[in-house]
Design an enzyme around this catalytic site. Structure first.
Site, PDB file in Angstrom:
ATOM      1  N   THR A 140      42.391  40.178  39.997  1.00 46.65           N
ATOM      2  CA  THR A 140      42.893  41.501  40.369  1.00 46.65           C
ATOM      3  C   THR A 140      43.185  41.482  41.871  1.00 46.65           C
ATOM      4  OG1 THR A 140      40.563  42.196  40.447  1.00 46.65           O
ATOM      5  CG2 THR A 140      41.852  42.885  38.546  1.00 46.65           C
ATOM      6  N   ARG A 155      46.195  24.257  32.654  1.00 46.05           N
ATOM      7  CA  ARG A 155      44.767  24.477  32.892  1.00 46.05           C
ATOM      8  C   ARG A 155      43.962  24.118  31.645  1.00 46.05           C
ATOM      9  NH1 ARG A 155      40.186  24.644  35.882  1.00 46.05           N
ATOM     10  NH2 ARG A 155      38.929  26.529  35.594  1.00 46.05           N
ATOM     11  N   CYS A 188      37.544  38.122  47.045  1.00 42.50           N
ATOM     12  CA  CYS A 188      36.737  39.338  46.960  1.00 42.50           C
ATOM     13  C   CYS A 188      36.675  40.126  48.261  1.00 42.50           C
ATOM     14  CB  CYS A 188      35.314  38.997  46.515  1.00 42.50           C
ATOM     15  SG  CYS A 188      35.167  38.601  44.756  1.00 42.50           S
TER      16      CYS A 188
END
Length: 421
Positions: free
Chosen positions: A83, A38, A258
């Site tokens: 997360t 990355r 999300c």
């Protein structure tokens, strides 16, 4: 604010990279990611998330590294790592705690650690603070300080960006909150909102996406109800939307980083506190089952048109979790593919926005780069990419003469499809 603020952004994904570039216009800024490939790509001015363009990377002053020791001079650390939840829908804080341990080993007296990752209320000043203290030997609010400023990035959205969305900020002390507020005010023209506590800021982030999850679940249930009544739910929503206070959500799959994840963080902590949320849990269950419902609708549609699912040629158009975006995280489209293949259908997937290597690595799916025209028994329009409205890239273009089109997203006029959600 100290005369010299040196910032390290930990995690350079959809959230961290735009943040690091914005901060570097005002402060010496390091961008750290443990993924060496990355960092290599970013140094070559290529961002696979397409959130940042080549010119922005080429002209930015941000310093990029995959070596955590390069962050030693920073005095403000901003953690933006994922997360997720595990297979049991339990919060998985391992990336967050690993990043906290790394930063804990670099902490000095007076440093501030700001978390932007979604967590349940109490996690920042609890489990994250404990990890930092154990790794550094320093004490919270005596030697170092905490902040929380939940990310509000909407992948693929070029209108609602980091700079145009009000930023919620909070600190472990009033002085820390003000220092953090001053940092973000430098890069957020839309302004900031200072929450009274870190737990309030954590909770605010969790309910933002939980609210959307509940609203989409409501529309999904309406879709199921009205289908049984032979009423088009999108027609119903269009009619209801003429009232000023109706919220025009649409039914569909709920994936991404999300909306399909944050409610589980809220549910987890609520249960730990002794309250078992019913509405949120029911909405989650309903949205989790939508891929199965869509697959069932497809099977029924084929049966009504005397098409056998075994060896049927099916094309799924779109596999990312949302339109005009390469993000594949938690996409539910792959579940539909798996379910149809259990009935021995031959399923191809095309998506000009998806990264072929990433899709192969994450889900074991090989992209069909150029689907054959006039070939498929059924085409499922699964993601509403703008390019799918073009004449030579429309679902009907790929259908066999008697092929069917199922529009999951309501992208096309009703007259051009055989069924829609």
């Amino acid at each position: 604010m100290p005369a010299s603020t040196h910032i390290a952004v930990v995690g350079l994904g959809y959230v961290g990279l735009p943040l690091a570039l914005a901060l570097s216009e005002h402060f010496p800024t390091m961008g750290y990611d443990l993924n060496a490939s990355r960092i290599k790509a970013l140094k070559q001015h290529h961002d696979h998330t397409r959130e940042v363009c080549t010119q922005q990377l080429a002209t930015s002053d941000v310093q990029l590294t995959d070596n955590s020791h390069d962050l030693a001079d920073a005095n403000v650390f901003i953690i933006t790592v994922p997360t997720p939840v595990d297979s049991n829908h339990t919060p998985d804080l391992s990336p967050l705690l690993a990043a906290s341990e790394t930063i804990g080993g670099l902490l000095k007296k007076g440093d501030v650690v700001i978390y932007e990752s979604t967590v349940y209320p109490g996690a920042t000043e609890g489990i994250c603070a404990d990890t930092l203290q154990n790794a550094s030997g320093l004490r919270l609010n005596k030697d170092f300080f905490l902040g929380y400023s939940p990310e509000r990035i909407n992948p693929g959205d070029k209108v609602n960006t980091l700079q145009t969305i009000v930023k919620v900020v909070a600190g472990s002390t009033p002085e820390t909150a003000e220092r953090i507020n001053q940092i973000y005010q430098k890069i957020i023209p839309a302004g900031t909102h200072m929450a009274p506590t870190i737990q309030v800021a954590e909770a605010a982030k969790a309910i933002e996406n939980t609210q959307r999850d509940i609203n989409i679940a409501f529309m999904n249930e309406l879709s199921m109800m009205f289908h049984e009544m032979d009423i088009d739910v999108l027609d119903v929503i269009a009619a209801a939307s003429t009232k000023w206070n109706f919220l025009p959500f649409k039914p569909g799959l709920v994936g991404g980083h999300c909306i399909g994840v944050d409610p589980y963080y809220l549910i987890h902590q609520s249960q730990q506190s002794g309250y078992f949320p019913q509405l949120i849990t029911t909405a989650r269950r309903l949205n989790e089952n939508m891929s199965g419902y869509v697959s069932e609708r497809i099977l029924k549609l084929m049966a009504l048109h005397s098409k056998h699912i075994v060896k049927a040629r099916i094309l799924i158009m779109g596999v990312t979790f949302k339109e005009n975006c390469p993000d594949l995280r938690n996409t539910r489209v792959v579940e539909i593919k798996d379910q149809l293949e259990r009935y021995h259908a031959q399923v191809d997937v095309c998506d000009p926005w998806a990264d072929a290597a990433n899709l192969e690595q994450e889900y074991g799916i090989a992209l069909t780069q150029k689907p054959q025209a006039d070939r498929y028994d059924l085409v499922l329009l699964a993601v509403a990419h703008d390019c799918f409205k073009e004449k030579n890239f429309s679902p009907r273009h790929f259908c066999a003469e008697d092929g069917l089109v199922f529009d999951l997203k309501g992208l096309l006029p009703k007259s051009e499809v055989d069924a829609r959600l």
